[in-house]
Design an enzyme around this catalytic site. Structure first.
Site, PDB file in Angstrom:
ATOM      1  N   SER A   1      -9.610  11.198  -2.187  1.00 39.47           N
ATOM      2  CA  SER A   1     -10.403  10.558  -3.251  1.00 39.47           C
ATOM      3  C   SER A   1     -10.304  11.357  -4.547  1.00 39.47           C
ATOM      4  CB  SER A   1     -11.875  10.466  -2.837  1.00 39.47           C
ATOM      5  OG  SER A   1     -12.025   9.622  -1.734  1.00 39.47           O
TER       6      SER A   1
ATOM      7  N   SER B   1     -19.880   0.603  -2.052  1.00 34.19           N
ATOM      8  CA  SER B   1     -18.453   0.890  -2.213  1.00 34.19           C
ATOM      9  C   SER B   1     -18.203   1.764  -3.431  1.00 34.19           C
ATOM     10  CB  SER B   1     -17.653  -0.412  -2.347  1.00 34.19           C
ATOM     11  OG  SER B   1     -16.336  -0.117  -2.751  1.00 34.19           O
TER      12      SER B   1
ATOM     13  N   ASP C   1     -15.272   6.702   6.553  1.00 33.39           N
ATOM     14  CA  ASP C   1     -13.904   6.813   7.081  1.00 33.39           C
ATOM     15  C   ASP C   1     -13.844   7.567   8.419  1.00 33.39           C
ATOM     16  OD1 ASP C   1     -12.868   5.440   4.926  1.00 33.39           O
ATOM     17  OD2 ASP C   1     -12.544   7.255   3.749  1.00 33.39           O
TER      18      ASP C   1
ATOM     19  N   ARG D   1     -11.145  -1.643  11.574  1.00 34.41           N
ATOM     20  CA  ARG D   1     -11.318  -0.389  12.329  1.00 34.41           C
ATOM     21  C   ARG D   1     -12.361  -0.484  13.422  1.00 34.41           C
ATOM     22  NH1 ARG D   1     -10.883   4.012   7.530  1.00 34.41           N
ATOM     23  NH2 ARG D   1      -8.611   4.024   7.556  1.00 34.41           N
TER      24      ARG D   1
ATOM     25  N   ARG E   1      -6.006   6.452  10.090  1.00 34.51           N
ATOM     26  CA  ARG E   1      -7.138   7.074  10.790  1.00 34.51           C
ATOM     27  C   ARG E   1      -7.228   6.621  12.245  1.00 34.51           C
ATOM     28  NH1 ARG E   1      -9.085   9.867   6.463  1.00 34.51           N
ATOM     29  NH2 ARG E   1      -9.309   8.663   4.537  1.00 34.51           N
TER      30      ARG E   1
HETATM   31  C1  S3P Z   1     -12.921   5.789  -1.301  1.00 36.91           C
HETATM   32  C2  S3P Z   1     -14.007   5.028  -0.976  1.00 36.91           C
HETATM   33  C3  S3P Z   1     -14.211   4.440   0.354  1.00 36.91           C
HETATM   34  C4  S3P Z   1     -13.292   5.039   1.408  1.00 36.91           C
HETATM   35  C5  S3P Z   1     -11.899   5.232   0.906  1.00 36.91           C
HETATM   36  C6  S3P Z   1     -11.877   6.111  -0.309  1.00 36.91           C
HETATM   37  C7  S3P Z   1     -12.810   6.322  -2.665  1.00 36.91           C
HETATM   38  O1  S3P Z   1     -13.970   3.051   0.279  1.00 36.91           O
HETATM   39  O2  S3P Z   1     -13.289   4.245   2.567  1.00 36.91           O
HETATM   40  O3  S3P Z   1     -11.098   5.820   1.922  1.00 36.91           O
HETATM   41  O4  S3P Z   1     -12.001   7.228  -2.918  1.00 36.91           O
HETATM   42  O5  S3P Z   1     -13.562   5.857  -3.553  1.00 36.91           O
HETATM   43  P1  S3P Z   1     -15.134   2.039  -0.202  1.00 36.91           P
HETATM   44  O6  S3P Z   1     -15.666   2.564  -1.453  1.00 36.91           O
HETATM   45  O7  S3P Z   1     -14.479   0.720  -0.388  1.00 36.91           O
HETATM   46  O8  S3P Z   1     -16.128   2.040   0.924  1.00 36.91           O
END
Ligand code: S3P
Length: 445
Positions: free
Chosen positions: A24, A171, A324, A355, A399
């Site tokens: 991220s 999200s 995750d 998942r 994953r």
């Molecule tokens: C992420 C947010 C998450 C996560 C993804 C990375 C990010 O998704 O599952 O692996 O870097 O902002 P969501 O925000 O859609 O839940």
């Protein structure tokens, strides 16, 4: 060509390792560096396929992005300034990465040109309306495939409007897409999140010089406001090791008797650390030592030792802080004594694969008693190693591949994943790193 891998029971795991950089934070470092004026130096960048897609996209949008030779994870960028990106000549291929696709859709929405996005079969099946809808309110237009999916075109607007938007799903990707669009938008753009999600965008935007106000709401949510047209300046960014990647060796050490490992320099942001808190509640021997702050993000070393785990209830409101990590948590639950019930997992259905279904199917194939009830995953552990002995379909989901290779490290019979190539998206060198600790992962048939 599929790349099957097979994981056979390990005798014990030991050693000190650093898992790759946070995915991220790596995406964001490249995106924000590309919008800043002057030089940005990133250290510890995750050089996985997902992040390399973002690097290529930022180049296509006009930034200079260079990997420093001979210095792993060290990258330099010279950005174009807020609003300074230029129309990409080709299609932006985001590979397997939902984060890259959604955040960049936000970024280009408030630029006056058209961009085309595509991705692999997994990404092309994932919902994009969740970003297209709020970005349309800001003035961008979208042409998408059926169901709001990729490939799609974003027709950015020359005169974006600031919005206040309440997220219908928790999200960080949707939140970040709107905040990034808000950078090249006059006035103030606000996102209200009912459940706090990872706040790397907010932290890093401030680090680059943006004005970001965060209000904590009475209902536990947050309101995040970004002020348009900040002058972003090139900065140094240190990327911590990814807690989501660290969860795989951590769970492996918990499951394999006699294990004790140290994971170095792991990000401990509380909005990412839910899995470690949950494992501790299950009785895991996890110590977080040497806590410090690097580049605005908390980091620490984590010592994990083999533990007898007990099943627990994992409440819905914890999901955003470990979204995750459910596949590998479910693997831990399969070795625990008693039932683990994980609530509120609807978002798992729209990740790199469904998942929730993939985890339940894989555990059942490995002889674990498991139930999928709506958005709840229920795993009945016996306190003993499960049978294993199955071949798991990965369906382009890194994953799922890693979680079941971890299961194989403790199970009675070896576990094979049918195609481990997807692991390269987030954790290059996974098998070598695990084998260095004592795992037995090799080519499968
Ligand atoms: C992420 C947010 C998450 C996560 C993804 C990375 C990010 O998704 O599952 O692996 O870097 O902002 P969501 O925000 O859609 O839940």
């Amino acid at each position: 060509m599929a790349k099957p891998l097979r994981s056979t029971q390990a005798s014990s795991l030991s050693g000190m390792v650093k898992v790759p950089g946070d995915k991220s934070i790596s995406h964001r470092a490249l995106m924000f560096g590309a919008m800043a004026l002057g030089e940005t130096v990133v250290e510890g960048l995750l050089e996985g396929e997902d992040v390399l897609c973002t690097a290529a996209a930022m180049r296509a949008l006009g930034a200079e992005v260079v990997r420093e030779e001979g210095a792993e994870g060290r990258w330099r960028l010279w950005g174009r300034g807020v609003g300074g990106l230029s129309e990409p000549a080709g299609v932006l291929d985001m590979g397997n990465s939902g984060t890259a696709a959604r955040l960049l859709m936000g970024l280009v929405s408030s630029h006056p040109f058209t961009s085309f996005f595509t991705g692999d079969a997994s990404l092309c099946s994932r919902p994009m309306k969740r970003v297209a809808e709020p970005l349309s309110r800001m003035g961008a237009q979208f042409v998408t495939r059926s169901g709001g999916r990729l490939p799609l075109a974003v027709m950015g607007t020359a005169s974006p409007l600031p919005i206040t938007y309440e997220l219908p799903v928790a999200s960080a990707q949707v939140k970040s897409a709107i905040l990034l669009a808000g950078l090249n938008t006059p006035g103030e753009t606000t996102v209200i999140e009912p459940h706090p999600t990872r706040d790397h965008s907010e932290t890093m935007l401030r680090h680059f010089g943006a004005e970001v106000a965060v209000e904590h709401l009475a209902n536990g949510g947050r309101s995040i406001t970004v002020k348009g047209f900040p002058e972003l300046k090139g900065r140094d960014v240190k990327v911590p090791a990814d807690p989501s990647s660290a969860a795989f060796p951590a769970v492996a050490a918990l499951l394999v008797p006699g294990s004790r490992i140290t994971l170095q320099n792991v990000g401990t942001n509380p909005l990412r650390f839910g899995v470690f808190e949950t494992l501790k509640e299950m009785g895991a021997d996890i110590q977080v030592v040497n806590p410090r702050v690097e580049g605005g993000e908390p980091v620490a070393d984590i010592i994990v030792a083999y533990s007898e785990l007990t099943g627990i209830d994992v409440p819905e409101d914890r999901a955003p802080s470990m979204i995750d990590e459910y596949p590998v948590l479910a693997v831990a639950a399969a070795f625990a004594k008693g039932t683990t019930r994980m609530f509120g997992l609807s978002e798992l259905r729209v990740k790199e694969s469904d998942r929730l279904a993939a985890t339940a199917r894989g555990l059942a194939a490995c002889g674990v008693s498991v139930e999928e009830e709506g958005d709840t995953l229920i795993v009945h552990g016996t306190g003993k190693a499960p049978r294993g002995g199955a071949t798991i379909a990965v369906n382009l989901d890194h994953r799922i591949a890693m979680a079941f290779l971890v299961l194989g490290m403790g199970a009675e019979e070896a576990v094979t994943v049918d195609d481990a190539a997807a692991i390269e998206t987030s954790f290059p060198g996974f098998a070598d790193l695990m084998n260095g600790l004592g795992a037995k992962i090799g080519a499968g048939q």
